[in-house]
Design an enzyme around this catalytic site. Structure first.
Site, PDB file in Angstrom:
ATOM      1  NE  ARG A 140      -3.590   0.398   2.533  1.00 31.05           N
ATOM      2  CZ  ARG A 140      -4.221   0.722   3.663  1.00 31.05           C
ATOM      3  NH1 ARG A 140      -4.277  -0.155   4.668  1.00 31.05           N
ATOM      4  NH2 ARG A 140      -4.765   1.899   3.799  1.00 31.05           N
ATOM      5  CG  ASP A 162      -3.465   9.399   1.973  1.00 35.24           C
ATOM      6  OD1 ASP A 162      -4.583   9.063   1.559  1.00 35.24           O
ATOM      7  OD2 ASP A 162      -3.208  10.549   2.363  1.00 35.24           O
ATOM      8  CG  HIS A 184      -7.794   5.898  11.840  1.00 29.25           C
ATOM      9  ND1 HIS A 184      -8.885   5.824  11.004  1.00 29.25           N
ATOM     10  CD2 HIS A 184      -8.314   6.037  13.087  1.00 29.25           C
ATOM     11  CE1 HIS A 184     -10.000   5.900  11.718  1.00 29.25           C
ATOM     12  NE2 HIS A 184      -9.680   6.039  12.992  1.00 29.25           N
ATOM     13  CB  CYS A 206      10.261  -1.131  17.561  1.00 23.25           C
ATOM     14  SG  CYS A 206      10.610  -2.735  18.293  1.00 23.25           S
ATOM     15  CB  THR A 263     -15.378  10.399   6.487  1.00 23.63           C
ATOM     16  OG1 THR A 263     -15.350   9.299   7.413  1.00 23.63           O
ATOM     17  CG2 THR A 263     -16.217  11.522   7.066  1.00 23.63           C
ATOM     18  N   PRO A 298     -20.135  12.480  -2.363  1.00 24.62           N
ATOM     19  CG  PRO A 298     -19.035  11.115  -3.904  1.00 24.62           C
ATOM     20  CD  PRO A 298     -18.825  11.944  -2.698  1.00 24.62           C
TER      21      PRO A 298
HETATM   22  N1  APR Z   1     -14.959  12.517  -2.990  1.00 25.59           N
HETATM   23  C1  APR Z   1     -15.531  12.581  -1.757  1.00 25.59           C
HETATM   24  N2  APR Z   1     -16.003  11.491  -1.102  1.00 25.59           N
HETATM   25  C2  APR Z   1     -15.892  10.301  -1.737  1.00 25.59           C
HETATM   26  C3  APR Z   1     -15.306  10.158  -3.016  1.00 25.59           C
HETATM   27  C4  APR Z   1     -14.825  11.335  -3.639  1.00 25.59           C
HETATM   28  N3  APR Z   1     -14.268  11.290  -4.856  1.00 25.59           N
HETATM   29  N4  APR Z   1     -15.343   8.832  -3.356  1.00 25.59           N
HETATM   30  C5  APR Z   1     -15.922   8.172  -2.328  1.00 25.59           C
HETATM   31  N5  APR Z   1     -16.272   9.065  -1.362  1.00 25.59           N
HETATM   32  C6  APR Z   1     -16.911   8.806  -0.074  1.00 25.59           C
HETATM   33  C7  APR Z   1     -17.793   7.585  -0.048  1.00 25.59           C
HETATM   34  O1  APR Z   1     -19.122   7.935  -0.419  1.00 25.59           O
HETATM   35  C8  APR Z   1     -17.729   7.195   1.435  1.00 25.59           C
HETATM   36  O2  APR Z   1     -18.755   7.846   2.181  1.00 25.59           O
HETATM   37  O3  APR Z   1     -15.862   8.537   0.835  1.00 25.59           O
HETATM   38  C9  APR Z   1     -16.385   7.744   1.896  1.00 25.59           C
HETATM   39  C10 APR Z   1     -15.366   6.667   2.197  1.00 25.59           C
HETATM   40  O4  APR Z   1     -15.857   5.951   3.312  1.00 25.59           O
HETATM   41  P1  APR Z   1     -14.969   4.747   3.888  1.00 25.59           P
HETATM   42  O5  APR Z   1     -14.509   3.892   2.764  1.00 25.59           O
HETATM   43  O6  APR Z   1     -15.757   4.154   5.027  1.00 25.59           O
HETATM   44  O7  APR Z   1     -13.681   5.463   4.460  1.00 25.59           O
HETATM   45  P2  APR Z   1     -13.550   6.261   5.828  1.00 25.59           P
HETATM   46  O8  APR Z   1     -14.800   6.960   6.204  1.00 25.59           O
HETATM   47  O9  APR Z   1     -12.311   7.079   5.727  1.00 25.59           O
HETATM   48  O10 APR Z   1     -13.278   5.047   6.856  1.00 25.59           O
HETATM   49  C11 APR Z   1     -12.924   5.391   8.185  1.00 25.59           C
HETATM   50  O11 APR Z   1     -12.432   3.083   8.646  1.00 25.59           O
HETATM   51  O12 APR Z   1     -11.492   1.034   8.080  1.00 25.59           O
HETATM   52  C12 APR Z   1     -11.309   2.201   8.782  1.00 25.59           C
HETATM   53  O13 APR Z   1      -9.180   3.001   9.303  1.00 25.59           O
HETATM   54  C13 APR Z   1     -10.120   2.934   8.271  1.00 25.59           C
HETATM   55  O14 APR Z   1      -9.734   5.312   8.360  1.00 25.59           O
HETATM   56  C14 APR Z   1     -10.655   4.328   7.925  1.00 25.59           C
HETATM   57  C15 APR Z   1     -11.941   4.403   8.707  1.00 25.59           C
END
Ligand code: APR
Length: 291
Positions: free
Chosen positions: A70, A104, A119, A127, A235, A261
């Site tokens: 990753r 990232d 996170h 370590c 998120t 979105p």
């Molecule tokens: N622009 C804005 N939002 C977007 C885009 C985009 N281009 N593409 C996808 N999304 C949105 C999706 O609709 C979704 O609601 O981003 C969100 C991603 O959600 P997750 O995949 O659940 O990610 P996240 O909310 O960061 O997850 C939180 O969960 O597994 C753990 O540690 C991991 O930090 C992560 C945490």
């Protein structure tokens, strides 16, 4: 455009702004999110197989190999206009705090200063025994492996890449053909040993079941409780305690603006919902703020 204008008006009156980001802000850089159907990273892998302390204890080479894959994928992508807009916002409001759930480094590479990583980070290995920080090393692949728990949609081969390092016939499911010498998705890489105690170096990310870094969380909660506006971007708002941050801001009277979105549980909290992608909405928001 009127929702962008509304959001810009709210931001223009703010003294303290928090930007809270999730995987969605990095999606347009080509970094998969976690839960989006079909593209979400967890769709392909059983999180329990790769992102827990037990998984690392059971098979450190597999877990280290996956995170190195990753990390090296990130070296090939760039911040997108969404990250750039967040960095630009810092020069348009009196104070800005970036709080991210992402591991990232795209906010940093776009110019955001000291984002709070709730996170952890792929670029802060440490370590697993004495917690001494280690520097990210260029991965040396030791042996091809098969990522257990890869989703049924992918044959183990396509998840692990072939022995040649050129990736399997179907290539890496994320579309990038691993280059020689770069850790292929799902290959085992023996984690380096700690220079201080000889323990195995682990990824500097927060695994399921682990506590968030105390200082980052405390600073984030304080910033959320003191801000006038919290802009939540990309998120799903599902994973606690990080998901509490926008709710803390609202509880202390901040206006919440959401960029996503899709609808999320944060829709009800937000005074403005920009149902657009980060790379579309954020530059438009910055432009409206500058006009
Ligand atoms: N622009 C804005 N939002 C977007 C885009 C985009 N281009 N593409 C996808 N999304 C949105 C999706 O609709 C979704 O609601 O981003 C969100 C991603 O959600 P997750 O995949 O659940 O990610 P996240 O909310 O960061 O997850 C939180 O969960 O597994 C753990 O540690 C991991 O930090 C992560 C945490």
């Amino acid at each position: 455009m009127d929702r962008i204008r509304d959001a810009a008006t709210i931001l223009s009156q703010a003294k303290r702004v928090v930007v809270f980001t999730g995987a969605g802000i990095s999606a347009e850089s080509g970094v998969p999110t976690f839960r989006d159907a079909l593209t979400g990273l967890w769709e392909r892998f059983d999180a329990q197989a790769l992102a827990t302390p037990q998984a690392f204890a059971d098979d450190p080479a597999l877990v280290w190999g996956w995170y190195e894959w990753r990390r090296t994928q990130l070296l090939r992508v760039r911040p997108n206009p969404g990250h750039d807009a967040v960095a630009a916002l810092a020069g348009l409001v009196p104070t800005l705090t970036v709080i991210t759930q992402n591991v990232d480094d795209l906010h940093e590479r776009a110019g955001s200063v000291d984002p709070l990583h709730l996170h952890g980070s792929l670029f802060a290995p440490r370590c697993s025994v004495c917690a001494a920080p280690a520097s990210p090393v260029s991965p040396t692949v030791t042996s091809p492996g098969t990522a257990p728990g890869a989703s049924p949609g992918l044959s183990p081969e396509s998840a692990s890449g072939s022995g040649s390092g050129s990736g399997s016939a179907s290539g890496s499911p994320l579309g990038s053909t691993p280059t020689a010498g770069v850790a292929d998705e799902g290959r085992r890489i023996t984690p380096p040993a700690c220079e201080r105690c000889g323990g195995a170096i682990r990824p500097g990310v927060v695994w399921f079941g682990e506590a968030l870094p105390e200082d980052a969380l405390e600073t984030a909660v304080l910033a959320a409780s003191e801000c006038d506006v919290l802009l939540t971007v990309g998120t799903s708002g599902l994973v606690y305690p990080a998901a509490e941050i926008p709710r803390v801001a609202a509880r202390f009277g901040a206006a919440v603006i959401q960029v996503n979105p899709q609808a999320t549980p944060l829709d009800a909290l937000a005074v403005v919902n920009l149902h657009q992608s980060a790379a579309q909405a954020l530059p438009a928001l910055v432009e409206a703020l500058q006009s």
